[in-house]
Design a protein around this motif. Structure first.
Motif, PDB file in Angstrom:
ATOM      1  N   ALA A  75      47.219  32.143  69.379  1.00  0.00           N
ATOM      2  CA  ALA A  75      47.259  31.539  70.716  1.00  0.00           C
ATOM      3  C   ALA A  75      48.376  30.494  70.781  1.00  0.00           C
ATOM      4  CB  ALA A  75      45.905  30.898  71.033  1.00  0.00           C
ATOM      5  N   GLY A  76      48.533  29.740  69.684  1.00  0.00           N
ATOM      6  CA  GLY A  76      49.557  28.699  69.645  1.00  0.00           C
ATOM      7  C   GLY A  76      50.960  29.262  69.796  1.00  0.00           C
ATOM      8  N   LEU A  77      51.182  30.469  69.259  1.00  0.00           N
ATOM      9  CA  LEU A  77      52.500  31.105  69.368  1.00  0.00           C
ATOM     10  C   LEU A  77      52.908  31.272  70.824  1.00  0.00           C
ATOM     11  CD1 LEU A  77      52.651  34.097  66.844  1.00  0.00           C
ATOM     12  CD2 LEU A  77      54.096  32.052  66.927  1.00  0.00           C
ATOM     13  N   GLN A  78      51.919  31.592  71.664  1.00  0.00           N
ATOM     14  CA  GLN A  78      52.196  31.841  73.089  1.00  0.00           C
ATOM     15  C   GLN A  78      52.775  30.620  73.789  1.00  0.00           C
ATOM     16  OE1 GLN A  78      48.162  33.662  74.218  1.00  0.00           O
ATOM     17  NE2 GLN A  78      49.472  33.993  75.996  1.00  0.00           N
ATOM     18  N   VAL A  79      52.405  29.414  73.309  1.00  0.00           N
ATOM     19  CA  VAL A  79      52.833  28.190  73.998  1.00  0.00           C
ATOM     20  C   VAL A  79      53.797  27.371  73.141  1.00  0.00           C
ATOM     21  CG1 VAL A  79      50.834  27.960  75.517  1.00  0.00           C
ATOM     22  CG2 VAL A  79      50.696  27.055  73.204  1.00  0.00           C
ATOM     23  N   GLU A  80      54.343  28.027  72.099  1.00  0.00           N
ATOM     24  CA  GLU A  80      55.287  27.372  71.190  1.00  0.00           C
ATOM     25  C   GLU A  80      54.736  26.076  70.614  1.00  0.00           C
ATOM     26  OE1 GLU A  80      59.029  27.168  73.206  1.00  0.00           O
ATOM     27  OE2 GLU A  80      59.079  29.338  73.462  1.00  0.00           O
ATOM     28  N   ALA A  81      53.467  26.131  70.235  1.00  0.00           N
ATOM     29  CA  ALA A  81      52.835  24.956  69.642  1.00  0.00           C
ATOM     30  C   ALA A  81      53.402  24.702  68.254  1.00  0.00           C
ATOM     31  CB  ALA A  81      51.336  25.186  69.542  1.00  0.00           C
ATOM     32  N   ALA A  82      53.446  23.425  67.862  1.00  0.00           N
ATOM     33  CA  ALA A  82      53.846  23.097  66.487  1.00  0.00           C
ATOM     34  C   ALA A  82      52.690  23.419  65.548  1.00  0.00           C
ATOM     35  CB  ALA A  82      54.192  21.616  66.400  1.00  0.00           C
ATOM     36  N   VAL A  83      53.021  23.794  64.320  1.00  0.00           N
ATOM     37  CA  VAL A  83      51.982  24.077  63.317  1.00  0.00           C
ATOM     38  C   VAL A  83      52.266  23.244  62.062  1.00  0.00           C
ATOM     39  CG1 VAL A  83      51.382  26.413  64.079  1.00  0.00           C
ATOM     40  CG2 VAL A  83      53.298  26.088  62.515  1.00  0.00           C
ATOM     41  N   ALA A  84      51.224  22.964  61.285  1.00  0.00           N
ATOM     42  CA  ALA A  84      51.410  22.175  60.052  1.00  0.00           C
ATOM     43  C   ALA A  84      50.306  22.469  59.054  1.00  0.00           C
ATOM     44  CB  ALA A  84      51.431  20.675  60.381  1.00  0.00           C
ATOM     45  N   GLU A  85      50.526  22.026  57.825  1.00  0.00           N
ATOM     46  CA  GLU A  85      49.563  22.141  56.706  1.00  0.00           C
ATOM     47  C   GLU A  85      49.186  23.585  56.389  1.00  0.00           C
ATOM     48  OE1 GLU A  85      49.259  19.434  55.205  1.00  0.00           O
ATOM     49  OE2 GLU A  85      49.639  17.940  56.750  1.00  0.00           O
ATOM     50  N   LEU A  86      50.100  24.542  56.700  1.00  0.00           N
ATOM     51  CA  LEU A  86      49.707  25.950  56.575  1.00  0.00           C
ATOM     52  C   LEU A  86      49.485  26.395  55.128  1.00  0.00           C
ATOM     53  CD1 LEU A  86      51.947  27.481  59.358  1.00  0.00           C
ATOM     54  CD2 LEU A  86      49.479  27.158  59.403  1.00  0.00           C
ATOM     55  N   ASP A  87      50.003  25.614  54.166  1.00  0.00           N
ATOM     56  CA  ASP A  87      49.800  26.017  52.766  1.00  0.00           C
ATOM     57  C   ASP A  87      48.586  25.333  52.146  1.00  0.00           C
ATOM     58  OD1 ASP A  87      50.892  23.503  52.862  1.00  0.00           O
ATOM     59  OD2 ASP A  87      52.244  23.789  51.165  1.00  0.00           O
ATOM     60  N   GLN A  88      47.773  24.688  52.975  1.00  0.00           N
ATOM     61  CA  GLN A  88      46.626  23.942  52.450  1.00  0.00           C
ATOM     62  C   GLN A  88      45.310  24.595  52.837  1.00  0.00           C
ATOM     63  OE1 GLN A  88      46.966  21.423  50.440  1.00  0.00           O
ATOM     64  NE2 GLN A  88      49.197  21.320  50.690  1.00  0.00           N
ATOM     65  N   ALA A  89      44.310  24.413  51.993  1.00  0.00           N
ATOM     66  CA  ALA A  89      42.965  24.907  52.318  1.00  0.00           C
ATOM     67  C   ALA A  89      41.951  23.918  51.750  1.00  0.00           C
ATOM     68  CB  ALA A  89      42.748  26.293  51.712  1.00  0.00           C
ATOM     69  N   TRP A  90      40.707  24.079  52.153  1.00  0.00           N
ATOM     70  CA  TRP A  90      39.627  23.293  51.529  1.00  0.00           C
ATOM     71  C   TRP A  90      39.287  24.027  50.238  1.00  0.00           C
ATOM     72  CZ3 TRP A  90      38.533  18.632  53.449  1.00  0.00           C
ATOM     73  CH2 TRP A  90      38.901  18.380  54.768  1.00  0.00           C
ATOM     74  N   TRP A  91      40.149  23.800  49.216  1.00  0.00           N
ATOM     75  CA  TRP A  91      40.002  24.557  47.969  1.00  0.00           C
ATOM     76  C   TRP A  91      38.660  24.307  47.310  1.00  0.00           C
ATOM     77  CZ3 TRP A  91      43.707  27.767  48.398  1.00  0.00           C
ATOM     78  CH2 TRP A  91      44.992  27.377  48.779  1.00  0.00           C
ATOM     79  N   THR A  92      38.144  25.324  46.688  1.00  0.00           N
ATOM     80  CA  THR A  92      36.957  25.177  45.856  1.00  0.00           C
ATOM     81  C   THR A  92      36.938  26.333  44.855  1.00  0.00           C
ATOM     82  OG1 THR A  92      34.551  24.960  45.851  1.00  0.00           O
ATOM     83  CG2 THR A  92      35.435  26.375  47.541  1.00  0.00           C
TER      84      THR A  92
END
Ligand code: FAD
Length: 529
Positions: free
Chosen positions: A271-288
């Motif tokens: 959905a964000g792509l449609q409105v050219e939203a900024a994205v961040a932290e894409l290489d992070q997860a709640w690791w366990t």
């Protein structure tokens, strides 16, 4: 169709937002992709890290302030961006408000006793009181809706060893933790005439120039357009179940089979792509760290911390404090993975561990034949044979176990500090006085399983501001669009401040987003300052 507010996703954040928006006088539609609701929240322990909550004082725990919590978050933070700093400040101001909102909505909360923040030695940390959970409750819903609650996962909970051992004996059809929170929020949503559409995924945003004016939903095979006069809130989780997105953004190797989540499939990013939203932290997860049984991921929060076990890499070497918080333990697995050494790693335990503590889905004492035959669980009379069947370097493993047993005898892990922090000790065995996380690995037979860097959901998503408005690359807000929880880039970046931070942030962001789209946020923030 027209409404005031469309909320995408019926996990805890979406449901809280729906109830809050109704109370602010709006017509609300929640659209949910699944046939059941509750998302990752239902599978979760439902812990909520809400600093400054008033239950601390009521339970005789030294009180807490938003300033102390902010000092703690600032000390942990690795990002000095102004947006993140203002989000941290907004979170710490609003966390107590959300705790009060839940309690005045008669959703029973209790303090998780003795559970410290994840970095108890950092300025502003607390040794207990910030993590709350929903009290167990029966699902007081019409059967039609009760059947629509996503069944909780059979995951080992992260609430201390003794609590874990007692948990199976809690009967009577009660819902625990995450399931209880979802059920209570759903009851309030239905009671206040929130409309909920199941099996109705968001397919795209409706746009008017650069502004969002509604959503397109797939419903009973048709594309339905819904206009939202006030706005759209994305509460549809991250991208943990989408293998392609995982391969594009997360560290490698990665697999959707390693997530214990299951709420998000990347709808917010699309959905964000449609409105050219900024994205961040894409290489992070709640690791366990997780293990697989029958292809299903199970957290090892108790098994890796309990005494009489250690984690080694393919060379048979120890490389991590097995008891450290899941976030840093998972990251360490990737950092150490040069030459494919540590993905997967191996949890080696002796027979005392197997008899006394749960191991993934298996109760203490169980020796599931099918899992051994399937190669999910290994058992051998000697460490030598165990190493051979795992494909782990024999000399390495024997050397590590000998060294580990000497540390265990002394009760002090001078190599990795296991059992030294209050965090480690909470999850250890309280019956071992000297070091509740350390015990020798020397009773036959020996057991082992593969350990993967799993997650409880991804952390990357759309960049939002302290009002939960979705931002473009130039930091201007996209009119009509808000996001929260896994749909938004995590305000904690690659840190993990306390158990329950993911869910707490999701609720706080959902709450602030709904108040903002009602033009009430200034009033609330003024009252808080
Ligand atoms: C085993 C486990 C234990 C955990 N324990 C904790 C804990 O104790 N404390 C904590 O803070 N966090 C915990 N977490 C993480 C936590 O559960 C999540 O961060 C939290 O539930 C996120 O809530 P949410 O409402 O944002 O998303 P979710 O609860 O995942 O809800 C998102 C909803 O959106 C729906 N959706 C997805 N795509 C679409 C679409 N296209 N259209 C419509 N709907 C869509 C999904 O079906 C889902 O119902 C745990 C996670 C797991 C798996």
């Amino acid at each position: 169709m027209r409404t005031d507010v469309v909320i995408v996703g019926a996990g805890a954040a979406g449901l809280l937002a729906a109830v809050a928006a109704r109370r602010l006088g709006h017509q609300v539609l929640v659209i949910e992709r699944g046939a059941t609701l509750g998302g990752a929240t239902s599978a979760s322990d439902g812990h909520l890290w809400l600093p400054g909550n008033d239950l601390m004082g009521r339970n005789g725990i030294p009180s807490d302030t938003a300033e102390e919590a902010l000092a703690y978050l600032d000390a942990l933070a690795r990002s000095d961006s102004a947006v993140m700093a203002s989000r941290r400040a907004a979170f710490t101001r609003t966390a107590a408000v959300v705790a009060r909102w839940l309690r005045t909505s008669k959703i029973g909360l209790e303090v998780v006793r003795s559970l410290p923040d994840c970095s108890p030695d950092v300025e502003g940390a607390k040794l207990q009181g910030r993590t709350l959970r929903t009290k167990p409750t029966a699902a007081k819903l019409d059967p039609e809706w009760a059947e629509r609650l996503r069944a909780p996962a059979a995951a080992a909970p992260r609430s201390g060893l003794l609590a874990t051992l007692r948990r199976p004996f809690r009967g009577g059809g009660e819902l625990n933790s995450g399931g209880a929170l979802v059920s209570e929020l759903l009851r309030r949503a239905l009671g206040s005439d929130v409309e909920i559409w199941l099996e109705s995924p968001l397919t795209s945003l409706l746009l008017d120039g650069g502004a969002v004016r509604g959503v397109t939903v797939e419903r009973e095979g048709a594309a339905v357009e819904v206009e939202a006069a006030r706005g759209v809130l994305l509460a549809c989780g991250g991208f943990e179940t989408d293998q392609e997105l995982r391969e594009r953004y997360l560290p490698q190797p990665t697999s959707a089979a390693w997530t214990t989540g299951g709420g998000g499939e990347g709808a917010a990013l699309r959905a964000g792509l449609q409105v050219e939203a900024a994205v961040a932290e894409l290489d992070q997860a709640w690791w366990t760290p997780v293990m697989l049984a029958d292809g299903v991921a199970h957290p090892l929060d108790v098994a890796r911390v309990a005494p009489h076990g250690l984690i080694v890499d393919r060379a048979g070497d120890r490389y991590v404090n097995e008891a450290e918080p899941g976030g840093s333990a998972g990251r360490r697995m990737y950092e150490h993975n040069w030459g494919d050494r540590s993905v997967p790693s191996f949890l080696i335990v002796d027979n005392r561990h197997r008899k006394q503590y749960p191991l993934g889905p298996w109760a203490p004492g169980a020796s599931p034949k099918a899992a051994i035959e399937a190669g999910d669980l290994f058992r051998a009379p000697t460490l030598d044979e165990l190493a051979e069947s795992l494909g782990v370097d024999r000399a390495g493993l024997l050397g590590s176990v000998v060294a580990f047993n000497q540390l265990a005898k002394r009760g002090k892990d001078t190599d990795f500090g296991r059992g030294e922090s209050a965090w480690d000790r909470f999850f250890g065995d309280p019956l071992l006085r000297r070091n509740p996380c350390l015990g020798g690995v020397d009773r036959q037979p020996y057991w082992a399983l593969r350990v993967y860097p799993g997650d409880a959901g991804t952390k990357g998503g759309l960049v939002i501001d302290q009002r939960s408005r979705v931002l473009r690359g130039d930091s201007t807000p996209v009119p009509g669009l808000w996001a929260c929880g896994g749909s938004a880039a995590s305000l904690f970046g690659d840190t993990e401040p306390g158990d329950g931070a993911a869910l707490a942030a999701a609720l706080v962001e959902a709450y602030r987003g709904v108040v903002d789209l009602s033009d009430q946020l200034e009033r609330i923030d003024e009252a808080l300052s």
